[in-house]
Design a protein around this motif. Structure first.
Motif, PDB file in Angstrom:
ATOM      1  N   GLU A 179      -8.575 -16.454 -52.236  1.00  0.00           N
ATOM      2  CA  GLU A 179      -9.327 -17.927 -52.129  1.00  0.00           C
ATOM      3  C   GLU A 179      -9.401 -18.808 -53.216  1.00  0.00           C
ATOM      4  O   GLU A 179      -9.441 -18.488 -54.403  1.00  0.00           O
ATOM      5  CB  GLU A 179     -10.906 -17.686 -51.736  1.00  0.00           C
ATOM      6  N   ASN A 180      -8.696 -20.012 -52.817  1.00  0.00           N
ATOM      7  CA  ASN A 180      -8.614 -21.245 -53.779  1.00  0.00           C
ATOM      8  C   ASN A 180      -7.645 -21.048 -54.857  1.00  0.00           C
ATOM      9  O   ASN A 180      -7.808 -21.702 -55.969  1.00  0.00           O
ATOM     10  CB  ASN A 180     -10.016 -21.305 -54.412  1.00  0.00           C
ATOM     11  N   GLN A 181      -6.673 -20.049 -54.453  1.00  0.00           N
ATOM     12  CA  GLN A 181      -5.565 -19.740 -55.651  1.00  0.00           C
ATOM     13  C   GLN A 181      -4.420 -20.707 -55.120  1.00  0.00           C
ATOM     14  O   GLN A 181      -4.045 -20.922 -53.980  1.00  0.00           O
ATOM     15  CB  GLN A 181      -5.255 -18.547 -55.396  1.00  0.00           C
ATOM     16  N   VAL A 182      -3.927 -21.318 -56.051  1.00  0.00           N
ATOM     17  CA  VAL A 182      -2.908 -22.360 -55.722  1.00  0.00           C
ATOM     18  C   VAL A 182      -1.543 -21.851 -56.836  1.00  0.00           C
ATOM     19  O   VAL A 182      -2.022 -21.518 -57.861  1.00  0.00           O
ATOM     20  CB  VAL A 182      -3.158 -23.720 -56.130  1.00  0.00           C
ATOM     21  N   PHE A 183      -0.479 -22.279 -56.427  1.00  0.00           N
ATOM     22  CA  PHE A 183       0.726 -22.213 -57.206  1.00  0.00           C
ATOM     23  C   PHE A 183       1.590 -23.372 -57.191  1.00  0.00           C
ATOM     24  O   PHE A 183       1.537 -23.962 -56.199  1.00  0.00           O
ATOM     25  CB  PHE A 183       1.533 -21.040 -56.877  1.00  0.00           C
ATOM     26  N   SER A 184       2.277 -23.758 -58.276  1.00  0.00           N
ATOM     27  CA  SER A 184       3.437 -24.785 -58.199  1.00  0.00           C
ATOM     28  C   SER A 184       4.735 -23.870 -58.127  1.00  0.00           C
ATOM     29  O   SER A 184       4.834 -22.830 -58.580  1.00  0.00           O
ATOM     30  CB  SER A 184       3.119 -25.854 -59.438  1.00  0.00           C
TER      31      SER A 184
END
Length: 295
Positions: A179-184
């Protein structure tokens, strides 16, 4: 630092240290412009544009490799002590060359964990992982070398042959949701083309020693996986929550999930005017699928 570069011409000779995924793609791209581009290999290769460099067994390139070199791009990671292998073995030789430009591929890992907040080049590095601390040390070695260096900080790299599509096809993917984890991320073509754009336009642009190369849309890994299954016409398996999945992950795989940040490309794309080929993962994965379907 003075502006030492000039537009790329067929007279330019590039030495690429570390002929991996990004280095090979860059070498092929620069050769299309008529330049000589030689890429290092750790052992003897049949590739005619290859030379040997292996810092661990002290395999040093012959002097002829350096003759006429105008540009260097280093893609080699730090050694286990956090030193840069190229500078450790070759700094004196490199400093004698009449170089117009030197580039170093680093990682956005040097920014550390921002809990999902944006990071840009003006933010102070705060590396969380030991490998990112080693990268930051190498960045500083290059900056202190007084060579005409530009540092490129890269997030997750993907492209044809190295994407979630291949991972699904070879059943090497874990459908993990946090949850709420983002990657570029960034497509390998944009790494090469952004660097070429900056070299070609160096005389017309403000010089920035550190530049992020990332696409426009950081997002969760599950979004990328879901879209990849759609492209392949397959049904995505039931997702696994990270807390449940982490016990089966290797230490290095776990470490990627410990950091959460959005990487800004405003310097590259807004201020310096580079136009991304693949603005987001959907555009990039469609390109990967085209190549996959032609194999």
């Amino acid at each position: 630092m003075t502006n030492l570069s000039s537009p790329i011409t067929a007279k330019n000779k590039f030495l690429i240290f570390g002929g991996g995924f990004s280095g090979d793609y860059f070498a092929k791209s620069i050769r299309k412009l008529g330049c000589i581009a030689l890429a290092s290999s750790r052992s003897i290769s049949n590739e005619p544009n290859s030379f040997i460099f292996n810092s661990e067994d002290n395999s040093i390139p012959e002097d002829s490799i350096f003759e006429g070199a105008t540009h260097i791009l280093s893609c080699i990671p730090p050694d286990k002590n956090g030193n840069d292998p190229v500078l450790k073995r070759l700094k004196n030789k490199i400093k004698k060359l009449s170089l117009k430009w030197v580039g170093y591929l680093s990682t956005t890992g040097v920014y550390g964990n921002t809990h999902g907040d944006w990071v840009c080049e003006e933010d102070q590095p705060n590396p969380f992982q030991e490998r990112s601390q080693r990268r930051l040390n190498c960045e500083r070695e290059w900056i202190n070398s007084n060579l005409p260096i530009q540092i490129f900080r890269l997030p997750g790299i993907y492209g044809p042959g190295r994407s979630t599509l291949e991972a699904i096809r070879t059943k090497k993917i874990k459908v993990i949701d946090k949850e709420n984890q983002v990657f570029s991320r960034i497509h390998v073509a944009d790494i090469a083309n952004a660097i070429i754009y900056l070299i070609q336009n160096k005389n017309n642009l403000d010089f920035h020693q550190i530049i992020n190369i990332a696409d426009d849309e950081p997002c969760s890994q599950i979004e990328v996986i879901r879209y990849s299954y759609q492209l392949l016409g397959l049904e995505m398996p039931k997702k696994i929550l990270f807390e449940e999945a982490k016990k089966d992950l290797s230490p290095i795989a776990q470490s990627f999930w410990k950091e959460n940040r959005r990487v800004s490309n405003k310097l590259l794309c807004k201020k310096l005017g580079y136009k991304l080929i693949y603005k987001n993962y959907k555009a990039g994965l469609n390109n990967c699928l085209l190549k996959l379907n032609h194999e």
